[in-house]
Write an enzyme that holds these catalytic residues in place. Structure first.
Site, short mmCIF file in Angstrom:
data_model
loop_
_atom_site.label_atom_id
_atom_site.label_comp_id
_atom_site.label_asym_id
_atom_site.label_seq_id
_atom_site.Cartn_x
_atom_site.Cartn_y
_atom_site.Cartn_z
N ILE A 162 46.59 40.89 35.71
CA ILE A 162 45.63 39.86 35.18
C ILE A 162 44.37 40.25 35.95
O ILE A 162 44.12 40.48 37.09
CB ILE A 162 45.88 38.45 35.83
CG1 ILE A 162 47.19 38.05 35.11
CG2 ILE A 162 45.03 37.49 35.29
CD1 ILE A 162 47.78 36.68 35.54
N CYS A 163 43.22 40.24 35.19
CA CYS A 163 41.97 40.44 35.68
C CYS A 163 41.81 41.98 36.50
O CYS A 163 42.15 43.11 36.10
CB CYS A 163 41.44 39.43 36.43
SG CYS A 163 39.38 39.47 36.70
N SER A 164 41.44 41.67 37.59
CA SER A 164 41.14 42.99 38.63
C SER A 164 42.41 43.65 39.11
O SER A 164 42.35 44.77 39.66
CB SER A 164 40.64 42.53 39.80
OG SER A 164 40.98 41.73 40.77
#
Length: 319
Positions: free
Chosen positions: A108-110
């Site tokens: 998720i994301c970074s």
């Protein structure tokens, strides 16, 4: 691998991204009394030894250490504390081992920077928050970075864009495992749409237009109600009170997709729903979803979903 749906291991680390972690807990760890079948087992796995803190001043304790990843069928990486900080080599090694034995990994994301550092995205398409896409592409040139989408499913590895796109990616995984009816039920409990149209391109800052943007939602709603028809760009543009050229540009800005791609996606979504919830035969579903023939529908469905319509119904249809 473990019995279906197996163990979902959610990573926790010092400096934990609270929202991304909460997404994974909400979808995979929350009890699901609304279902009469086995849901995911889950555990929180510590990346770091000693005290771990989450953003917001919360202290975090974990259920297990790295050894639990050897049992997990799915591993969730909810963000990463610092894109410039190399992840611990011990973590990268255990993720590679898990991937080699067939475990699924979702970032998720970074969190994508952890998968990238492990070399698990080389030669693959992936995404992350639009603010980090250029950095990801520069630091890891072997990755095909797509900045326009909410998530990328490469089969065994799923990467999502900025924080809330993690919900889309996790719901997509639920749909892969249990079908659209189940993922829609989970989405309703989250009080969110089960499928967000388009990608993250619509959230990237752009110069303010001199004229106000047209809202395409009424046109999209109208198109969904007329999927059985052979919809054309001139028809949709006329509904939006735009020229064809302006409509194409505005449609891409709003959804991150072409009208043709969006219509195909909408037709597949409706077809899945009909296969799951009705006894309509293939010919009837093809007609309702706007395909020229049952055969063209079968070909398109297999290409989009990876299964023949009959097999999809066998797996996910209501009994």
């Amino acid at each position: 691998m473990n019995e279906f749906p197996g163990l979902v291991a959610i990573l926790a680390y010092d400096g934990l991204c609270t929202f991304e972690f909460g997404i994974a807990i909400e979808i995979f760890a929350l009890p699901r009394p609304e279902f009469d079948f086995a849901w995911y087992r889950h555990c929180v796995v510590a990346v770091d030894q000693g005290p771990m803190r989450a953003l917001g001043g919360i202290a975090v304790t974990a259920d297990a250490g790295h050894e639990a990843l050897g049992e997990a069928g799915t591993i969730i990486i909810p963000g990463w504390r610092n894109r410039d900080e190399p992840p611990p080599q011990a973590l990268l090694d255990v993720l590679c081992k898990a991937h080699a034995r067939g475990a699924r990994l979702l970032s998720i994301c970074s969190g994508v920077f952890v998968l990238a550092a492990a070399g698990l995205l080389d030669g693959k398409r992936a995404t992350t928050h639009w603010r980090y896409c250029d950095e990801l592409a520069t630091r890891f040139p072997a990755i095909e970075v797509d900045s326009a989408v909410l998530y990328v499913d490469s089969g065994q590895v799923i990467t999502s864009a900025g924080s809330a796109a993690g919900i889309d990616a996790c719901l997509h995984l639920v749909e892969r495992d249990f079908g659209a009816h189940t993922s829609n039920t989970v989405a309703r409990r989250l009080v969110m749409a089960p499928l967000r149209s388009g990608g993250q391109a619509q959230f990237i800052p752009a110069p303010v237009a001199r004229a106000s943007r047209h809202d395409l939602a009424p046109v999209l709603d109208w198109a969904r109600e007329h999927l059985s028809e052979s919809l054309t760009i001139p028809e949709m543009a006329a509904k939006a009170l735009m020229s064809d050229r302006t409509f194409l540009r505005r449609f891409s800005e709003a959804t991150g997709m072409t009208p043709k791609g969006w219509l195909q996606h909408a037709r597949m979504t409706q077809a899945r729903s009909l296969l799951e919830s009705t006894v309509l035969n293939t010919e009837q579903i093809a007609e309702r979803c706007g395909f020229a023939s049952a055969e063209s529908f079968r070909v398109a469905f297999r290409k989009a979903v990876g299964l023949a319509p009959s097999l999809y119904r066998d797996g996910f249809g209501q009994r």
